[in-house]
Scaffold this motif. Structure first.
Motif, PDB file in Angstrom:
ATOM      1  N   ALA A  52     -11.473   4.305  -0.726  1.00 42.12           N
ATOM      2  CA  ALA A  52     -10.719   4.589  -1.941  1.00 42.12           C
ATOM      3  C   ALA A  52     -11.021   3.541  -3.000  1.00 42.12           C
ATOM      4  O   ALA A  52     -11.496   2.438  -2.704  1.00 42.12           O
ATOM      5  N   ALA A  53     -10.728   3.901  -4.243  1.00 42.54           N
ATOM      6  CA  ALA A  53     -10.935   2.992  -5.371  1.00 42.54           C
ATOM      7  C   ALA A  53      -9.976   3.372  -6.484  1.00 42.54           C
ATOM      8  O   ALA A  53      -9.511   4.510  -6.562  1.00 42.54           O
ATOM      9  N   ASN A  54      -9.697   2.394  -7.350  1.00 43.94           N
ATOM     10  CA  ASN A  54      -8.883   2.683  -8.528  1.00 43.94           C
ATOM     11  C   ASN A  54      -9.537   2.077  -9.761  1.00 43.94           C
ATOM     12  O   ASN A  54     -10.314   1.121  -9.672  1.00 43.94           O
ATOM     13  N   VAL A  55      -9.235   2.636 -10.920  1.00 44.77           N
ATOM     14  CA  VAL A  55      -9.801   2.149 -12.180  1.00 44.77           C
ATOM     15  C   VAL A  55      -9.234   0.768 -12.488  1.00 44.77           C
ATOM     16  O   VAL A  55      -8.037   0.511 -12.330  1.00 44.77           O
TER      17      VAL A  55
ATOM     18  N   ILE B  52       0.824  -1.193   0.000  1.00 47.96           N
ATOM     19  CA  ILE B  52       0.000   0.000   0.000  1.00 47.96           C
ATOM     20  C   ILE B  52       0.868   1.257   0.000  1.00 47.96           C
ATOM     21  O   ILE B  52       1.934   1.306   0.627  1.00 47.96           O
ATOM     22  N   ASP B  53       0.411   2.279  -0.704  1.00 47.97           N
ATOM     23  CA  ASP B  53       1.142   3.536  -0.804  1.00 47.97           C
ATOM     24  C   ASP B  53       0.817   4.402   0.411  1.00 47.97           C
ATOM     25  O   ASP B  53      -0.346   4.730   0.636  1.00 47.97           O
ATOM     26  N   PRO B  54       1.810   4.797   1.214  1.00 50.67           N
ATOM     27  CA  PRO B  54       1.531   5.670   2.359  1.00 50.67           C
ATOM     28  C   PRO B  54       0.831   6.967   1.961  1.00 50.67           C
ATOM     29  O   PRO B  54       0.048   7.512   2.735  1.00 50.67           O
ATOM     30  N   ALA B  55       1.078   7.445   0.742  1.00 55.65           N
ATOM     31  CA  ALA B  55       0.436   8.679   0.282  1.00 55.65           C
ATOM     32  C   ALA B  55      -1.078   8.510   0.185  1.00 55.65           C
ATOM     33  O   ALA B  55      -1.827   9.467   0.405  1.00 55.65           O
ATOM     34  N   LEU B  56      -1.539   7.299  -0.137  1.00 60.16           N
ATOM     35  CA  LEU B  56      -2.978   7.067  -0.206  1.00 60.16           C
ATOM     36  C   LEU B  56      -3.601   7.160   1.185  1.00 60.16           C
ATOM     37  O   LEU B  56      -4.675   7.744   1.353  1.00 60.16           O
ATOM     38  N   ILE B  57      -2.935   6.597   2.171  1.00 55.02           N
ATOM     39  CA  ILE B  57      -3.427   6.706   3.544  1.00 55.02           C
ATOM     40  C   ILE B  57      -3.479   8.176   3.964  1.00 55.02           C
ATOM     41  O   ILE B  57      -4.445   8.636   4.566  1.00 55.02           O
ATOM     42  N   ASP B  58      -2.445   8.928   3.600  1.00 56.64           N
ATOM     43  CA  ASP B  58      -2.427  10.364   3.908  1.00 56.64           C
ATOM     44  C   ASP B  58      -3.547  11.098   3.194  1.00 56.64           C
ATOM     45  O   ASP B  58      -4.153  12.019   3.743  1.00 56.64           O
ATOM     46  N   ASP B  59      -3.824  10.722   1.956  1.00 54.11           N
ATOM     47  CA  ASP B  59      -4.918  11.369   1.219  1.00 54.11           C
ATOM     48  C   ASP B  59      -6.252  11.132   1.913  1.00 54.11           C
ATOM     49  O   ASP B  59      -7.096  12.033   2.002  1.00 54.11           O
TER      50      ASP B  59
ATOM     51  N   TYR C 299     -14.532   0.748 -11.300  1.00 52.56           N
ATOM     52  CA  TYR C 299     -13.647   0.992 -10.162  1.00 52.56           C
ATOM     53  C   TYR C 299     -13.553  -0.223  -9.251  1.00 52.56           C
ATOM     54  O   TYR C 299     -14.565  -0.822  -8.870  1.00 52.56           O
ATOM     55  N   ARG C 300     -12.323  -0.547  -8.884  1.00 54.06           N
ATOM     56  CA  ARG C 300     -12.054  -1.554  -7.870  1.00 54.06           C
ATOM     57  C   ARG C 300     -12.030  -0.862  -6.507  1.00 54.06           C
ATOM     58  O   ARG C 300     -11.322   0.133  -6.298  1.00 54.06           O
ATOM     59  N   HIS C 301     -12.804  -1.389  -5.571  1.00 50.01           N
ATOM     60  CA  HIS C 301     -12.782  -0.835  -4.226  1.00 50.01           C
ATOM     61  C   HIS C 301     -11.550  -1.323  -3.482  1.00 50.01           C
ATOM     62  O   HIS C 301     -11.216  -2.506  -3.513  1.00 50.01           O
ATOM     63  N   LYS C 302     -10.865  -0.399  -2.828  1.00 51.06           N
ATOM     64  CA  LYS C 302      -9.707  -0.744  -2.003  1.00 51.06           C
ATOM     65  C   LYS C 302     -10.155  -0.775  -0.548  1.00 51.06           C
ATOM     66  O   LYS C 302     -10.883   0.107  -0.099  1.00 51.06           O
ATOM     67  N   GLY C 303      -9.705  -1.779   0.192  1.00 50.01           N
ATOM     68  CA  GLY C 303     -10.199  -1.989   1.558  1.00 50.01           C
ATOM     69  C   GLY C 303      -9.538  -1.079   2.578  1.00 50.01           C
ATOM     70  O   GLY C 303      -8.981  -1.549   3.578  1.00 50.01           O
ATOM     71  N   LEU C 304      -9.597   0.201   2.329  1.00 50.36           N
ATOM     72  CA  LEU C 304      -9.046   1.220   3.226  1.00 50.36           C
ATOM     73  C   LEU C 304     -10.194   2.137   3.619  1.00 50.36           C
ATOM     74  O   LEU C 304     -10.916   2.625   2.751  1.00 50.36           O
TER      75      LEU C 304
ATOM     76  N   ILE D 143     -10.486   8.573  -5.566  1.00 47.32           N
ATOM     77  CA  ILE D 143      -9.965   7.826  -6.703  1.00 47.32           C
ATOM     78  C   ILE D 143      -8.442   7.937  -6.695  1.00 47.32           C
ATOM     79  O   ILE D 143      -7.875   9.023  -6.623  1.00 47.32           O
ATOM     80  N   THR D 144      -7.789   6.794  -6.749  1.00 49.48           N
ATOM     81  CA  THR D 144      -6.341   6.732  -6.654  1.00 49.48           C
ATOM     82  C   THR D 144      -5.771   5.954  -7.835  1.00 49.48           C
ATOM     83  O   THR D 144      -6.471   5.144  -8.451  1.00 49.48           O
ATOM     84  N   GLU D 145      -4.502   6.187  -8.120  1.00 48.29           N
ATOM     85  CA  GLU D 145      -3.804   5.385  -9.116  1.00 48.29           C
ATOM     86  C   GLU D 145      -3.085   4.209  -8.468  1.00 48.29           C
ATOM     87  O   GLU D 145      -2.472   3.395  -9.160  1.00 48.29           O
ATOM     88  N   ASP D 146      -3.156   4.122  -7.150  1.00 47.10           N
ATOM     89  CA  ASP D 146      -2.535   3.005  -6.430  1.00 47.10           C
ATOM     90  C   ASP D 146      -3.320   1.727  -6.732  1.00 47.10           C
ATOM     91  O   ASP D 146      -4.464   1.576  -6.317  1.00 47.10           O
ATOM     92  N   ASP D 147      -2.698   0.827  -7.475  1.00 50.25           N
ATOM     93  CA  ASP D 147      -3.369  -0.432  -7.826  1.00 50.25           C
ATOM     94  C   ASP D 147      -2.695  -1.619  -7.151  1.00 50.25           C
ATOM     95  O   ASP D 147      -2.747  -2.754  -7.643  1.00 50.25           O
ATOM     96  N   SER D 148      -2.066  -1.364  -5.990  1.00 55.53           N
ATOM     97  CA  SER D 148      -1.375  -2.433  -5.267  1.00 55.53           C
ATOM     98  C   SER D 148      -2.361  -3.506  -4.831  1.00 55.53           C
ATOM     99  O   SER D 148      -3.529  -3.225  -4.564  1.00 55.53           O
ATOM    100  N   ILE D 149      -1.879  -4.724  -4.756  1.00 52.80           N
ATOM    101  CA  ILE D 149      -2.733  -5.854  -4.388  1.00 52.80           C
ATOM    102  C   ILE D 149      -2.436  -6.281  -2.960  1.00 52.80           C
ATOM    103  O   ILE D 149      -1.360  -6.018  -2.421  1.00 52.80           O
TER     104      ILE D 149
END
Length: 251
Positions: A133-136, A110-117, A180-185, A226-232
């Motif tokens: 959060a979600a990503n395309v 996970i990108d720490p910047a996404l948590i900060d956002d 959009y894929r939902h991210k579990g954050l 909406i994020t570009e973070d597509d980490s799994i």
């Protein structure tokens, strides 16, 4: 970590349990020489908008591992049906917390910047009850995969619905359509989290096995970044070699 001077106090919590049906002991599974939960913890240390960070667990083995690498632990009951219930119990020990960020303990990339956002969204609108959060996603296999949760949004960036099915159903594909894929954050205002866990599991929640639907069914609004973070994340033992290779390549 950066303590806010606005009267807000944001706490990041990583729920971690031993008894996963698909992957028992997952938080302590070794990846590149470290337990999974340590990778997530170290990622979170890169955040600048959290005032505190904890792991919430029901297992002494996970507690001992977290303490061994310098993390902080909140012990919780083993009987919680969901991670959100575990989160709500953990927050009882943190009277200073005004907002809570629920960070999945199985996302070592996970990108720490996404948590900060997400934290920044809660700071910008302290009355916001809930955010995520979600990503395309463009991969058709992922869109059809019931293990990949999808979300559709309204015009203001709030969730209309979450589903394991492909949504929206693409009878036509107009310009600008995104899946959009939902991210579990998740970010929660404390009093909303405390209300959320008093509501009984809802019909749609039980149907899809998605607890965020409980919030929608009870009229809550969920802001979606909406994020570009597509980490799994790491869901099954079979995924471990891929996640480990991604960790090694990101060093």
């Amino acid at each position: 970590m950066n303590r806010s001077s606005s009267g807000l106090h944001l706490v990041g919590i990583l729920p971690a349990r031993w008894g996963s049906s698909r992957f028992p002991g997952k938080p302590l599974h070794l990846l590149a020489g470290k337990p999974l939960i340590q990778h997530v913890w170290e990622r979170c240390l890169g955040c600048t908008k959290l005032d505190e960070l904890y792991v919430a667990t029901d297992d002494d083995r996970i507690r001992d591992a977290v303490l061994s690498f310098g993390g902080k632990v909140l012990m919780t009951s083993p009987d919680h049906p969901t991670g959100t219930d575990r989160l709500a119990e953990a927050v009882k020990a943190l009277p200073q917390a005004t907002h809570v960020i629920n960070i999945q303990g199985d996302e070592p990339l996970i990108d720490p910047a996404l948590i900060d956002d997400l934290a920044a969204a809660m700071i910008a609108d302290p009355e916001l009850p809930m955010a995520t959060a979600a990503n395309v996603i463009e991969d058709e296999e992922a869109i059809s995969d019931p293990n990949v949760v999808k979300v559709v949004l309204d015009a203001t960036g709030h969730a209309l619905y979450f589903s394991r099915s492909p949504i929206p159903y693409r009878r036509t594909v107009p310009a600008g359509l995104a899946v959009y894929r939902h991210k579990g954050l998740y970010g929660y205002k404390r009093d909303f989290l405390e209300r959320f866990v008093t509501w009984p599991p809802s019909v749609l929640e039980q149907t899809e096995s998605l607890e965020q639907l409980r919030a929608l069914e009870n009229g809550a609004r969920i802001k979606v970044l909406i994020t570009e973070d597509d980490s799994i994340g790491l869901d099954t033992p079979e995924q471990a070699p891929l996640v480990e290779s991604l960790l090694l390549s990101s060093r």
